[in-house]
Write a protein that holds these residues in place. Structure first.
Motif, PDB file in Angstrom:
ATOM      1  N   LYS A 198       1.114   8.805  -1.056  1.00  0.00           N
ATOM      2  CA  LYS A 198       0.293   9.678  -1.388  1.00  0.00           C
ATOM      3  C   LYS A 198      -0.698  10.555  -0.576  1.00  0.00           C
ATOM      4  O   LYS A 198      -0.637  11.845  -0.407  1.00  0.00           O
ATOM      5  CB  LYS A 198      -0.631   9.423  -2.451  1.00  0.00           C
ATOM      6  N   LEU A 199      -1.310   9.793   0.243  1.00  0.00           N
ATOM      7  CA  LEU A 199      -1.939  10.454   1.397  1.00  0.00           C
ATOM      8  C   LEU A 199      -1.185  11.189   2.470  1.00  0.00           C
ATOM      9  O   LEU A 199      -1.587  12.367   2.801  1.00  0.00           O
ATOM     10  CB  LEU A 199      -2.951   9.361   2.225  1.00  0.00           C
TER      11      LEU A 199
ATOM     12  N   ARG B 130      -0.264   1.228 -15.401  1.00  0.00           N
ATOM     13  CA  ARG B 130      -0.716   0.421 -14.654  1.00  0.00           C
ATOM     14  C   ARG B 130      -1.170  -1.017 -15.336  1.00  0.00           C
ATOM     15  O   ARG B 130      -1.497  -1.836 -14.430  1.00  0.00           O
ATOM     16  CB  ARG B 130      -1.764   0.879 -13.855  1.00  0.00           C
TER      17      ARG B 130
ATOM     18  N   GLU C 269      -6.123   1.403   7.344  1.00  0.00           N
ATOM     19  CA  GLU C 269      -5.443   2.458   6.758  1.00  0.00           C
ATOM     20  C   GLU C 269      -5.459   4.003   7.419  1.00  0.00           C
ATOM     21  O   GLU C 269      -4.393   4.385   7.365  1.00  0.00           O
ATOM     22  CB  GLU C 269      -6.356   2.826   5.372  1.00  0.00           C
TER      23      GLU C 269
ATOM     24  N   GLN D 297      -9.024  -5.664  -3.400  1.00  0.00           N
ATOM     25  CA  GLN D 297      -8.855  -4.563  -4.484  1.00  0.00           C
ATOM     26  C   GLN D 297      -9.320  -5.156  -5.587  1.00  0.00           C
ATOM     27  O   GLN D 297     -10.243  -4.386  -6.267  1.00  0.00           O
ATOM     28  CB  GLN D 297      -7.300  -4.207  -4.512  1.00  0.00           C
TER      29      GLN D 297
ATOM     30  N   GLY E 154       0.770  -1.249   0.006  1.00  0.00           N
ATOM     31  CA  GLY E 154       0.022  -0.203   0.147  1.00  0.00           C
ATOM     32  C   GLY E 154       0.535   1.288  -0.089  1.00  0.00           C
ATOM     33  O   GLY E 154       0.350   2.465   0.403  1.00  0.00           O
ATOM     34  N   LYS E 155       1.986   1.052  -0.365  1.00  0.00           N
ATOM     35  CA  LYS E 155       3.082   2.311  -0.183  1.00  0.00           C
ATOM     36  C   LYS E 155       2.597   3.452  -1.063  1.00  0.00           C
ATOM     37  O   LYS E 155       2.572   4.462  -0.699  1.00  0.00           O
ATOM     38  CB  LYS E 155       4.424   1.744  -0.986  1.00  0.00           C
ATOM     39  N   SER E 156       2.311   3.223  -2.467  1.00  0.00           N
ATOM     40  CA  SER E 156       1.876   4.435  -3.503  1.00  0.00           C
ATOM     41  C   SER E 156       0.765   5.224  -2.867  1.00  0.00           C
ATOM     42  O   SER E 156       0.857   6.451  -2.745  1.00  0.00           O
ATOM     43  CB  SER E 156       1.470   3.805  -4.719  1.00  0.00           C
ATOM     44  N   HIS E 157      -0.301   4.390  -2.314  1.00  0.00           N
ATOM     45  CA  HIS E 157      -1.633   5.111  -1.949  1.00  0.00           C
ATOM     46  C   HIS E 157      -1.205   5.808  -0.512  1.00  0.00           C
ATOM     47  O   HIS E 157      -1.490   6.976  -0.348  1.00  0.00           O
ATOM     48  CB  HIS E 157      -2.494   3.818  -1.889  1.00  0.00           C
ATOM     49  N   LEU E 158      -0.538   5.084   0.395  1.00  0.00           N
ATOM     50  CA  LEU E 158      -0.210   5.790   1.626  1.00  0.00           C
ATOM     51  C   LEU E 158       0.812   6.807   1.530  1.00  0.00           C
ATOM     52  O   LEU E 158       0.554   7.699   2.187  1.00  0.00           O
ATOM     53  CB  LEU E 158       0.171   4.567   2.725  1.00  0.00           C
TER      54      LEU E 158
ATOM     55  N   ASP F   5       6.499   9.188  -7.423  1.00  0.00           N
ATOM     56  CA  ASP F   5       6.109   7.757  -7.394  1.00  0.00           C
ATOM     57  C   ASP F   5       7.289   7.340  -8.394  1.00  0.00           C
ATOM     58  O   ASP F   5       7.132   7.502  -9.704  1.00  0.00           O
ATOM     59  CB  ASP F   5       4.742   7.877  -8.321  1.00  0.00           C
TER      60      ASP F   5
ATOM     61  N   GLU G  94       8.534   7.510  -3.058  1.00  0.00           N
ATOM     62  CA  GLU G  94       8.399   6.183  -2.617  1.00  0.00           C
ATOM     63  C   GLU G  94       8.770   5.132  -3.811  1.00  0.00           C
ATOM     64  O   GLU G  94       8.801   5.488  -4.977  1.00  0.00           O
ATOM     65  CB  GLU G  94       6.713   6.056  -2.822  1.00  0.00           C
TER      66      GLU G  94
END
Ligand code: DC
Length: 241
Positions: free
Chosen positions: A18-19, A83, A200, A152, A12-16, A30, A120
């Motif tokens: 970014k958050l 992607r 999350e 997902q 979950g690196k990218s998502h987290l 990224d 990241e």
């Protein structure tokens, strides 16, 4: 200040990241998107992914730009195309190529400049930014990562088999950790965040807490003072320049 976030696929690196960047008001880089752009360009231009010199030549000729949440390859928005499963399956020779890695790391450093950034990838704390004052290694157990991936995919209407997702993920982990150049590895001074059993929001809170603690230290440490200067306006990443 530079915050690096490394870890295995599916953590979950990218998502987290970014958050986290958004929560603390930092820019977000990224770096996986850069390797994906090179791979996409080779696939679309009919360049054999197994021909290192052709792939290298292609990589060095590309313009990769980040514009807000979009990734532009030679001026075209490829945010979704990079992607695709085809790109993910073909990426290994690109990520293993030392010349391409050296160039992309150079571009990552140029892009980061003097910004406040959350970056990241796999090698951000070890190779790209070894002096970053805040390094995070985000991970979770293989089973937990595979479970999240299956969920997902289900949300996207794709039925996925847990065992085959886990097998593919183990293979990616092996490729990422065994690469001769820039392997996935936690920096010795990285802080581990193990997200099994955390929501999350709880993981994000933990990440913010880590950055804030390091930020306090960085402000009092003159050796990092230049990292705190928000002066760069460049938002362009070009491998041509
Ligand atoms: O994080 P991602 O799945 O978008 O990364 C795509 C690929 O690029 C993955 O195979 C690992 C590789 N990668 C890398 O080798 N070094 C990085 N800094 C980022 C990604």
């Amino acid at each position: 200040m530079i915050v690096t976030m490394d870890g295995p696929a599916g953590a979950g690196k990218s998502h987290l990241a970014k958050l986290l960047a958004s929560r603390i008001g930092f820019d977000f880089l990224d770096t996986g998107a850069m390797y994906r752009c090179v791979t996409l360009a080779c696939l679309e231009r009919g360049i054999s992914i197994d021909d290192p010199s052709a792939v290298t030549q292609c990589a060095l000729s590309l313009d990769i730009h980040f514009s807000g949440a979009s990734v532009l390859l030679d001026g075209v928005d490829v945010s979704h195309r990079i992607r695709s499963p085809e790109v993910t399956c073909a990426i290994r020779p690109v990520a293993d190529n030392p010349v391409i890695r050296a160039r992309l790391v150079e571009l990552q450093r140029i892009w980061a400049g003097e910004r406040n950034v959350v970056t990241e990838g796999r090698d951000q704390g070890t190779v790209a930014f070894p002096n970053a004052p805040c390094k995070i290694y985000l991970t979770a157990s293989p089973q937990e990562r595979a479970r999240r991936r299956v969920k997902q995919l289900e949300l996207q209407g794709i039925v996925a088999d847990f065992d085959s997702v886990l097998r593919q993920q183990n293979q990616r982990d092996l490729e990422d950790t065994s690469r001769a150049c820039g392997p996935l590895r936690a920096a010795t001074d990285a802080i581990y965040v193990f997200s099994d059993g955390l929501t999350e929001d709880e993981t994000l809170d933990r990440l913010v807490e880590i950055v804030e603690a390091r930020r306090g230290l960085a402000f009092t440490d003159k050796s990092h003072s230049k990292d705190l200067d928000l002066s760069s306006e460049a938002n362009v990443l070009s491998s041509k320049s």
